[in-house]
Write a protein that holds these residues in place. Structure first.
Motif, PDB file in Angstrom:
ATOM      1  N   GLY A   1      -0.982 -65.466 -37.903  1.00  0.00           N
ATOM      2  CA  GLY A   1       0.119 -64.537 -38.083  1.00  0.00           C
ATOM      3  C   GLY A   1       0.158 -63.947 -39.479  1.00  0.00           C
ATOM      4  N   GLN A   2       0.472 -62.663 -39.525  1.00  0.00           N
ATOM      5  CA  GLN A   2       0.671 -61.979 -40.803  1.00  0.00           C
ATOM      6  C   GLN A   2       1.807 -60.991 -40.644  1.00  0.00           C
ATOM      7  N   GLN A   3       2.451 -60.666 -41.759  1.00  0.00           N
ATOM      8  CA  GLN A   3       3.565 -59.725 -41.717  1.00  0.00           C
ATOM      9  C   GLN A   3       3.070 -58.319 -42.008  1.00  0.00           C
ATOM     10  N   PHE A   4       3.606 -57.365 -41.254  1.00  0.00           N
ATOM     11  CA  PHE A   4       3.273 -55.961 -41.471  1.00  0.00           C
ATOM     12  C   PHE A   4       3.705 -55.552 -42.872  1.00  0.00           C
ATOM     13  N   ARG A   5       2.864 -54.792 -43.548  1.00  0.00           N
ATOM     14  CA  ARG A   5       3.193 -54.278 -44.879  1.00  0.00           C
ATOM     15  C   ARG A   5       2.775 -52.812 -44.972  1.00  0.00           C
ATOM     16  N   SER A   6       3.370 -52.093 -45.897  1.00  0.00           N
ATOM     17  CA  SER A   6       3.130 -50.657 -46.039  1.00  0.00           C
ATOM     18  C   SER A   6       1.660 -50.313 -46.219  1.00  0.00           C
ATOM     19  N   SER A   7       0.893 -51.175 -46.861  1.00  0.00           N
ATOM     20  CA  SER A   7      -0.531 -50.897 -47.088  1.00  0.00           C
ATOM     21  C   SER A   7      -1.311 -50.785 -45.781  1.00  0.00           C
ATOM     22  N   PHE A   8      -0.754 -51.319 -44.686  1.00  0.00           N
ATOM     23  CA  PHE A   8      -1.438 -51.202 -43.395  1.00  0.00           C
ATOM     24  C   PHE A   8      -1.545 -49.745 -42.950  1.00  0.00           C
ATOM     25  N   PHE A   9      -0.652 -48.891 -43.431  1.00  0.00           N
ATOM     26  CA  PHE A   9      -0.767 -47.473 -43.099  1.00  0.00           C
ATOM     27  C   PHE A   9      -2.068 -46.886 -43.661  1.00  0.00           C
ATOM     28  N   ASP A  10      -2.535 -47.423 -44.774  1.00  0.00           N
ATOM     29  CA  ASP A  10      -3.804 -46.977 -45.362  1.00  0.00           C
ATOM     30  C   ASP A  10      -5.003 -47.621 -44.675  1.00  0.00           C
ATOM     31  N   GLU A  11      -4.820 -48.831 -44.179  1.00  0.00           N
ATOM     32  CA  GLU A  11      -5.929 -49.613 -43.623  1.00  0.00           C
ATOM     33  C   GLU A  11      -6.236 -49.302 -42.160  1.00  0.00           C
ATOM     34  N   PHE A  12      -5.230 -48.851 -41.407  1.00  0.00           N
ATOM     35  CA  PHE A  12      -5.404 -48.673 -39.965  1.00  0.00           C
ATOM     36  C   PHE A  12      -5.228 -47.220 -39.543  1.00  0.00           C
ATOM     37  N   ASP A  13      -5.987 -46.833 -38.507  1.00  0.00           N
ATOM     38  CA  ASP A  13      -5.930 -45.474 -37.964  1.00  0.00           C
ATOM     39  C   ASP A  13      -4.817 -45.320 -36.930  1.00  0.00           C
ATOM     40  N   ILE A  14      -4.595 -46.391 -36.145  1.00  0.00           N
ATOM     41  CA  ILE A  14      -3.571 -46.386 -35.098  1.00  0.00           C
ATOM     42  C   ILE A  14      -2.804 -47.699 -35.197  1.00  0.00           C
ATOM     43  N   ILE A  15      -1.481 -47.610 -35.128  1.00  0.00           N
ATOM     44  CA  ILE A  15      -0.622 -48.795 -35.167  1.00  0.00           C
ATOM     45  C   ILE A  15       0.215 -48.784 -33.895  1.00  0.00           C
ATOM     46  N   TYR A  16      -0.004 -49.780 -33.040  1.00  0.00           N
ATOM     47  CA  TYR A  16       0.722 -49.873 -31.775  1.00  0.00           C
ATOM     48  C   TYR A  16       1.852 -50.886 -31.887  1.00  0.00           C
ATOM     49  N   ALA A  17       3.075 -50.422 -31.662  1.00  0.00           N
ATOM     50  CA  ALA A  17       4.236 -51.301 -31.600  1.00  0.00           C
ATOM     51  C   ALA A  17       4.426 -51.750 -30.158  1.00  0.00           C
ATOM     52  N   MET A  18       4.822 -53.011 -29.989  1.00  0.00           N
ATOM     53  CA  MET A  18       5.025 -53.558 -28.653  1.00  0.00           C
ATOM     54  C   MET A  18       6.356 -53.123 -28.045  1.00  0.00           C
ATOM     55  N   ASP A  19       7.325 -52.755 -28.903  1.00  0.00           N
ATOM     56  CA  ASP A  19       8.618 -52.318 -28.379  1.00  0.00           C
ATOM     57  C   ASP A  19       9.301 -51.382 -29.369  1.00  0.00           C
ATOM     58  N   GLU A  20      10.407 -50.808 -28.928  1.00  0.00           N
ATOM     59  CA  GLU A  20      11.116 -49.814 -29.747  1.00  0.00           C
ATOM     60  C   GLU A  20      11.699 -50.407 -31.025  1.00  0.00           C
ATOM     61  N   SER A  21      12.150 -51.635 -30.971  1.00  0.00           N
ATOM     62  CA  SER A  21      12.710 -52.281 -32.155  1.00  0.00           C
ATOM     63  C   SER A  21      11.642 -52.428 -33.246  1.00  0.00           C
ATOM     64  N   ASN A  22      10.476 -52.899 -32.870  1.00  0.00           N
ATOM     65  CA  ASN A  22       9.395 -53.039 -33.842  1.00  0.00           C
ATOM     66  C   ASN A  22       8.866 -51.675 -34.288  1.00  0.00           C
ATOM     67  N   TYR A  23       8.866 -50.711 -33.391  1.00  0.00           N
ATOM     68  CA  TYR A  23       8.502 -49.341 -33.757  1.00  0.00           C
ATOM     69  C   TYR A  23       9.418 -48.859 -34.886  1.00  0.00           C
ATOM     70  N   ASP A  24      10.726 -49.044 -34.693  1.00  0.00           N
ATOM     71  CA  ASP A  24      11.688 -48.615 -35.705  1.00  0.00           C
ATOM     72  C   ASP A  24      11.468 -49.337 -37.034  1.00  0.00           C
ATOM     73  N   ASN A  25      11.187 -50.634 -36.972  1.00  0.00           N
ATOM     74  CA  ASN A  25      10.944 -51.403 -38.194  1.00  0.00           C
ATOM     75  C   ASN A  25       9.689 -50.933 -38.929  1.00  0.00           C
ATOM     76  N   ILE A  26       8.678 -50.551 -38.194  1.00  0.00           N
ATOM     77  CA  ILE A  26       7.445 -50.034 -38.809  1.00  0.00           C
ATOM     78  C   ILE A  26       7.734 -48.682 -39.456  1.00  0.00           C
ATOM     79  N   ILE A  27       8.425 -47.819 -38.731  1.00  0.00           N
ATOM     80  CA  ILE A  27       8.735 -46.476 -39.235  1.00  0.00           C
ATOM     81  C   ILE A  27       9.549 -46.550 -40.536  1.00  0.00           C
ATOM     82  N   LYS A  28      10.436 -47.538 -40.651  1.00  0.00           N
ATOM     83  CA  LYS A  28      11.233 -47.698 -41.874  1.00  0.00           C
ATOM     84  C   LYS A  28      10.359 -47.934 -43.103  1.00  0.00           C
TER      85      LYS A  28
END
Length: 152
Positions: A67-94
């Motif tokens: 397990g690892q926690q999502f961090r802003s640098s993942f936006f630089d590291e990954f091309d596509i980020i898939y959220a499993m649900d709307e709540s996590n989608y919102d947390n990523i977008i923040k």
């Protein structure tokens, strides 16, 4: 190499399954798949034993994931980020810094029009049947994602 990240809340149930399933459907020399959680509950922990068991039942070994926690640098590291649900989608977008970051984030179930649910249910508080349901749901959508990724 195209890099894909699967994200749920704790990174021990849904996203490790999605990670293992999608990785099994893509050539590893062209695609890298990883997973993370929006919360910090399980950093360094292996997936839930029920996720490991259902994956093993279907011929996948996800026991080495941690397990690892999502961090802003993942936006630089990954091309596509898939959220499993709307709540996590919102947390990523923040955590997104700009429109480019936001454009990388998608709800995974939106990738398959035949899937009628919008959110991958969190099986953590249920029994093993919930993990089987989540596996089958993710297997279906990951097949669609795999086909789309390999066409491009």
């Amino acid at each position: 190499m195209k890099k894909i990240l699967m994200v749920c809340l704790g990174n021990i149930c849904r996203s490790p399954l999605a990670h293992g399933i999608l990785a099994s459907k893509l050539p590893s020399d062209q695609f890298y798949v990883d997973s993370a959680g929006t919360a910090n509950y399980h950093i360094g922990d292996p997936p839930d034993q029920r996720s490991i068991a259902v994956a093993k039942k279907h011929g996948l070994d996800i026991s080495q994931q941690r397990g690892q926690q999502f961090r802003s640098s993942f936006f630089d590291e990954f091309d596509i980020i898939y959220a499993m649900d709307e709540s996590n989608y919102d947390n990523i977008i923040k955590l997104a810094r700009d429109k480019d970051d936001i454009s990388k984030v998608r709800l995974i179930l939106d990738e398959d029009e035949s899937v009628k649910v919008k959110n991958v249910p969190d099986p953590y508080y249920g029994d093993r049947s919930g993990f089987e349901y989540v596996y089958n749901l993710l297997d279906q959508v990951c097949e669609t994602v795999s086909q789309k990724l390999q066409k491009n």
